[in-house]
Design a protein around this motif. Structure first.
Motif, PDB file in Angstrom:
ATOM      1  N   LEU A 174       0.723  -1.057  -0.095  1.00 20.29           N
ATOM      2  CA  LEU A 174      -0.062   0.100   0.008  1.00 20.29           C
ATOM      3  C   LEU A 174       0.856   1.241   0.042  1.00 20.29           C
ATOM      4  O   LEU A 174       0.298   2.241  -0.148  1.00 20.29           O
ATOM      5  CB  LEU A 174      -1.181  -0.057   1.173  1.00 20.29           C
ATOM      6  CG  LEU A 174      -2.056  -1.173   0.946  1.00 20.29           C
ATOM      7  CD1 LEU A 174      -2.845  -1.108   2.356  1.00 20.29           C
ATOM      8  CD2 LEU A 174      -2.874  -0.962  -0.151  1.00 20.29           C
ATOM      9  N   MET A 175       2.279   1.171   0.194  1.00 16.60           N
ATOM     10  CA  MET A 175       3.097   2.247  -0.232  1.00 16.60           C
ATOM     11  C   MET A 175       3.567   2.260  -1.598  1.00 16.60           C
ATOM     12  O   MET A 175       4.236   3.368  -1.719  1.00 16.60           O
ATOM     13  CB  MET A 175       4.242   2.077   0.940  1.00 16.60           C
ATOM     14  CG  MET A 175       3.947   2.426   2.261  1.00 16.60           C
ATOM     15  SD  MET A 175       5.484   2.561   3.421  1.00 16.60           S
ATOM     16  CE  MET A 175       4.770   3.640   4.721  1.00 16.60           C
ATOM     17  N   GLN A 176       3.077   1.573  -2.355  1.00 17.28           N
ATOM     18  CA  GLN A 176       3.545   1.617  -3.793  1.00 17.28           C
ATOM     19  C   GLN A 176       2.695   2.904  -4.401  1.00 17.28           C
ATOM     20  O   GLN A 176       1.625   3.307  -4.030  1.00 17.28           O
ATOM     21  CB  GLN A 176       3.144   0.517  -4.536  1.00 17.28           C
ATOM     22  CG  GLN A 176       3.896  -0.678  -4.079  1.00 17.28           C
ATOM     23  CD  GLN A 176       3.101  -1.872  -5.001  1.00 17.28           C
ATOM     24  OE1 GLN A 176       3.575  -2.386  -5.815  1.00 17.28           O
ATOM     25  NE2 GLN A 176       1.694  -2.551  -4.698  1.00 17.28           N
ATOM     26  N   SER A 177       3.650   3.450  -5.323  1.00 14.81           N
ATOM     27  CA  SER A 177       3.567   4.835  -5.855  1.00 14.81           C
ATOM     28  C   SER A 177       2.260   4.687  -6.583  1.00 14.81           C
ATOM     29  O   SER A 177       1.539   5.624  -7.124  1.00 14.81           O
ATOM     30  CB  SER A 177       4.451   5.552  -6.415  1.00 14.81           C
ATOM     31  OG  SER A 177       4.700   4.531  -7.602  1.00 14.81           O
ATOM     32  N   ASP A 178       1.738   3.571  -7.054  1.00 15.09           N
ATOM     33  CA  ASP A 178       0.537   3.358  -7.867  1.00 15.09           C
ATOM     34  C   ASP A 178      -0.450   2.370  -7.165  1.00 15.09           C
ATOM     35  O   ASP A 178      -1.321   1.697  -7.971  1.00 15.09           O
ATOM     36  CB  ASP A 178       1.168   2.827  -9.227  1.00 15.09           C
ATOM     37  CG  ASP A 178       1.717   1.483  -9.293  1.00 15.09           C
ATOM     38  OD1 ASP A 178       2.378   1.111  -8.420  1.00 15.09           O
ATOM     39  OD2 ASP A 178       2.202   0.924 -10.398  1.00 15.09           O
ATOM     40  N   ALA A 179      -0.532   2.261  -5.940  1.00 12.52           N
ATOM     41  CA  ALA A 179      -1.388   1.245  -5.464  1.00 12.52           C
ATOM     42  C   ALA A 179      -2.666   1.562  -5.591  1.00 12.52           C
ATOM     43  O   ALA A 179      -3.582   0.695  -5.720  1.00 12.52           O
ATOM     44  CB  ALA A 179      -0.957   1.426  -3.847  1.00 12.52           C
TER      45      ALA A 179
END
Length: 300
Positions: A174-179
């Motif tokens: 959920l910290m991915q920049s495209d989550a």
């Protein structure tokens, strides 16, 4: 500064987690502070509100202003806690505050906050750009509805903690920049905006504080299609519909309000009558509540 919200900082996280959970409030009455007039807090009232916010990122206050519609009530209260940089939108009032009431027809018609329909779990401004994230949220009730309109509230740091304890991979996903992507549309601010792509959880690069952007709506949202992200979203959804003791439930009545660091919240549907029509003021800020930063409270 070793932010406990960075996955690599395990020792800082464990130290923060222990102190966060110690004597953490588990019902609404424990985060409710009675005050006289939000426009002129006493030092004791100010400190009582701050202490609750330092623990839970929010406070519910009950004042003696009743149905007084003076907008200085939320504005001056927010100012005492460093909440000044308003996120104004086209559907807000001229002063930047938003009057949340049922509006029939017109440009407000398509937006659920101006209806009596229920609103699912979310943080405010989840469709904002990374440069304009909402860190502070205030609500002040002038008049409650004839029935319904209850809120549920959950500290986003507790949501993070429960997810990280379950599986640190959920946080990483959920910290991915495209989550999470909110597709382009005309939003509540009345402005057409492009796709809003970003993480659910992020950490302020200077303060180390945690930010969350989230909505439980199922239409007009695209989650990254990888197994861990979808599992993380499913776990969070399950938390939010559970009887978790950290979820506070109640209704704001006249003179009551919420001051928060944009915690997770929802709203039940409600019904007005001719002599009892719901009116709440909402203020969104680019500021956090002063004195509630993770470094200030926990010294990490």
């Amino acid at each position: 500064m070793q932010s406990p919200f960075v996955l690599e900082n395990e020792s800082a996280y464990q130290a923060w987690r222990s102190r966060k959970l110690e004597a953490y409030p588990t019902h609404l009455g424990q985060i409710l502070v009675e005050i006289n007039d939000p426009r002129s807090l006493t030092q004791a009232e100010h400190q009582a509100i701050l202490q609750v916010c330092q623990k839970t990122n929010m406070v519910v206050y009950a004042s003696k202003t009743g149905s007084d519609p003076d907008k200085d009530i939320p504005r001056l209260l927010g100012k005492r806690y460093g909440l000044e940089r308003l996120n104004c939108n086209m559907l807000a009032d001229d002063d930047g505050l938003t009057s949340l009431r049922v509006v029939e027809g017109g440009q407000h018609h398509d937006f659920i906050p101006y209806s009596n329909k229920p609103i699912k779990w979310h943080t405010d401004g989840y469709y904002n750009t990374p440069e304009h994230q909402i860190w502070g949220l205030q609500l002040h009730c002038v008049q409650s509805s004839a029935e319904g309109g209850e809120n549920a509230l959950l500290d986003h740091e507790i949501a993070y903690l429960l997810m990280r304890d379950e599986n640190p991979g959920f946080i990483r996903a959920l910290m991915q920049s495209d989550a999470m992507t909110i597709p382009a549309r005309v939003e509540e601010d009345g402005v057409a905006r492009p796709d809003a792509v970003g993480p659910v959880f992020s950490v302020h690069p200077e303060s180390g504080d945690l930010h969350m952007r989230y909505t439980a709506r199922t239409r007009s949202i695209v989650w990254k299609q990888d197994d861990l992200t979808l599992a993380a979203v499913a776990f969070l959804e399950k938390l939010l519909v559970s009887d978790l003791p950290f979820i506070y439930r109640g209704r704001l009545e006249s003179g009551m309000g919420l001051v928060s660091n944009n915690v997770l919240h929802d709203r039940a549907g409600f019904n007005d009558t001719p002599d009892k029509k719901r009116l709440l003021y909402r203020a969104r800020y680019y500021d956090r509540i002063a004195g509630t930063g993770v470094s200030e409270v926990y010294g990490l």
